[in-house]
Design an enzyme around this catalytic site. Structure first.
Site, PDB file in Angstrom:
ATOM      1  N   ASN A 248       0.838  -1.202   0.000  1.00  0.00           N
ATOM      2  CA  ASN A 248       0.000   0.000   0.000  1.00  0.00           C
ATOM      3  C   ASN A 248       0.872   1.251   0.000  1.00  0.00           C
ATOM      4  OD1 ASN A 248      -0.477   1.965   2.488  1.00  0.00           O
ATOM      5  ND2 ASN A 248       0.224  -0.003   3.309  1.00  0.00           N
TER       6      ASN A 248
ATOM      7  N   PHE B 181      -0.788   7.966   4.359  1.00  0.00           N
ATOM      8  CA  PHE B 181      -1.147   8.463   5.687  1.00  0.00           C
ATOM      9  C   PHE B 181      -2.334   9.425   5.575  1.00  0.00           C
ATOM     10  CE2 PHE B 181       1.505   8.913   9.824  1.00  0.00           C
ATOM     11  CZ  PHE B 181       0.390   8.678  10.594  1.00  0.00           C
TER      12      PHE B 181
ATOM     13  N   SER C 142       6.372   5.183   8.734  1.00  0.00           N
ATOM     14  CA  SER C 142       5.587   4.949   7.522  1.00  0.00           C
ATOM     15  C   SER C 142       6.477   5.173   6.298  1.00  0.00           C
ATOM     16  CB  SER C 142       4.396   5.907   7.452  1.00  0.00           C
ATOM     17  OG  SER C 142       3.805   5.865   6.163  1.00  0.00           O
TER      18      SER C 142
ATOM     19  N   ASN D 272       5.451   5.720   3.410  1.00  0.00           N
ATOM     20  CA  ASN D 272       4.691   6.497   2.425  1.00  0.00           C
ATOM     21  C   ASN D 272       4.694   7.996   2.710  1.00  0.00           C
ATOM     22  OD1 ASN D 272       3.923   4.134   0.982  1.00  0.00           O
ATOM     23  ND2 ASN D 272       2.419   3.710   2.592  1.00  0.00           N
ATOM     24  N   THR D 273       5.485   8.414   3.693  1.00  0.00           N
ATOM     25  CA  THR D 273       5.706   9.838   3.938  1.00  0.00           C
ATOM     26  C   THR D 273       7.188  10.096   3.692  1.00  0.00           C
ATOM     27  OG1 THR D 273       3.940   9.930   5.606  1.00  0.00           O
ATOM     28  CG2 THR D 273       5.573  11.705   5.621  1.00  0.00           C
TER      29      THR D 273
ATOM     30  N   LYS E  15       6.745   3.651  17.044  1.00  0.00           N
ATOM     31  CA  LYS E  15       6.578   2.602  16.028  1.00  0.00           C
ATOM     32  C   LYS E  15       7.717   2.689  15.017  1.00  0.00           C
ATOM     33  CE  LYS E  15       3.093   0.515  13.015  1.00  0.00           C
ATOM     34  NZ  LYS E  15       1.704   0.618  12.513  1.00  0.00           N
TER      35      LYS E  15
ATOM     36  N   ASN F  80       6.438  -1.612  11.460  1.00  0.00           N
ATOM     37  CA  ASN F  80       5.620  -1.101  10.365  1.00  0.00           C
ATOM     38  C   ASN F  80       5.858  -1.955   9.116  1.00  0.00           C
ATOM     39  OD1 ASN F  80       4.062   0.762   8.767  1.00  0.00           O
ATOM     40  ND2 ASN F  80       4.709   2.407  10.129  1.00  0.00           N
TER      41      ASN F  80
END
Length: 255
Positions: free
Chosen positions: A23, A27, A87, A89-90, A129, A158
């Site tokens: 994915n 966020f 994450s 995706n950032t 995390k 993660n």
């Protein structure tokens, strides 16, 4: 802190043969105020952990501001707060996992927690995390920084930017975080590494790759105090929860 749009479609790719998902949602959310309004209406008394992060357009140099803003908003409502610096995706977020950046950020968050505890009369546990892509030789220094931070726990882990286990998939070249069964070994290695180097009073939340009850039991054996699952729930459904509970109850607890 503020609303954040998702990435353009397609942004989620299921790989059923591997019980995996890639994915790059981004966020996406409606911001801290919206979350607080939703949580205030909830009717469940189950344990609630709230995950906070910086907006993607906030430079890392100003990330502390975003995390403190979110902490202040959610503190009265959360049973624990997870500080997400992992994450994939950032863009650039995982740079906050360097020892120097981590020490500075966690110290600031813990200090603000102390102020909030004084005004609210409750001390809310803090969890950081982390990513599964941390190199083993980095774990001792990161663990030392976390141990000094005042934080209560670590969530391992993660999603991964690696593609082990899905190399043959037509989606292997897609950017984003890989979750599900292929993540299990990598997540477990990170979990066990932090358990070896963290004091026992710092809790570990084991997540990543749980698609069978024995996977949850394995994480407990490796030192997890709690387990979480996401992708496995999609592929296995609610029955996986009972399977995990039964497996963990049958497993002798670590000394």
């Amino acid at each position: 802190p503020g609303p954040q749009a998702t990435n353009p479609k397609p942004r989620l790719f299921r790989i059923p043969e591997a019980e995996a998902i890639i994915n790059r949602m981004g966020f996406n959310n409606k911001g801290a105020d919206h979350l607080v309004a939703q949580v205030e209406k909830r009717r469940s008394d189950s344990i609630l952990g709230i995950n906070i992060g910086k907006n993607k357009d906030t430079p890392n140099a100003q990330a502390e501001r975003d995390y403190l803003h979110c902490l202040e908003k959610v503190y009265p409502l959360a049973d624990y707060v997870t500080v997400n610096i992992s994450s994939p995706n950032t863009k650039g977020l995982r740079d906050l996992q360097s020892v120097a950046a981590l020490q500075k950020l966690l110290a600031a968050i813990d200090a603000r927690r102390g102020q909030l505890a004084g005004t609210t009369g409750r001390r809310v546990p803090l969890v950081v995390k982390l990513a599964p892509d941390i190199e083993p030789n980095e774990i001792p220094d990161l663990a030392a920084a976390i141990a000094d931070s005042g934080f209560d726990g670590v969530a391992c882990t993660n999603t991964t930017v690696g593609r082990d286990g899905v190399e043959a998939s037509r989606y292997a070249g897609e950017t984003g975080g890989l979750s599900g069964r292929p993540l299990l070994e990598r997540a477990n290695q990170t979990l066990s590494g932090f358990r070896r180097h963290l004091p026992q009073n710092i809790a570990l939340i084991g997540l990543g790759g749980i698609t069978k009850g024995r996977h949850a039991a394995d994480k407990r054996r490796l030192g997890a105090d709690l387990v979480q699952l996401y992708t496995g729930f999609i592929y296995r459904g609610p029955g996986l929860i009972a399977e995990c509970v039964n497996a963990m109850q049958a497993e002798p607890q670590p000394a």
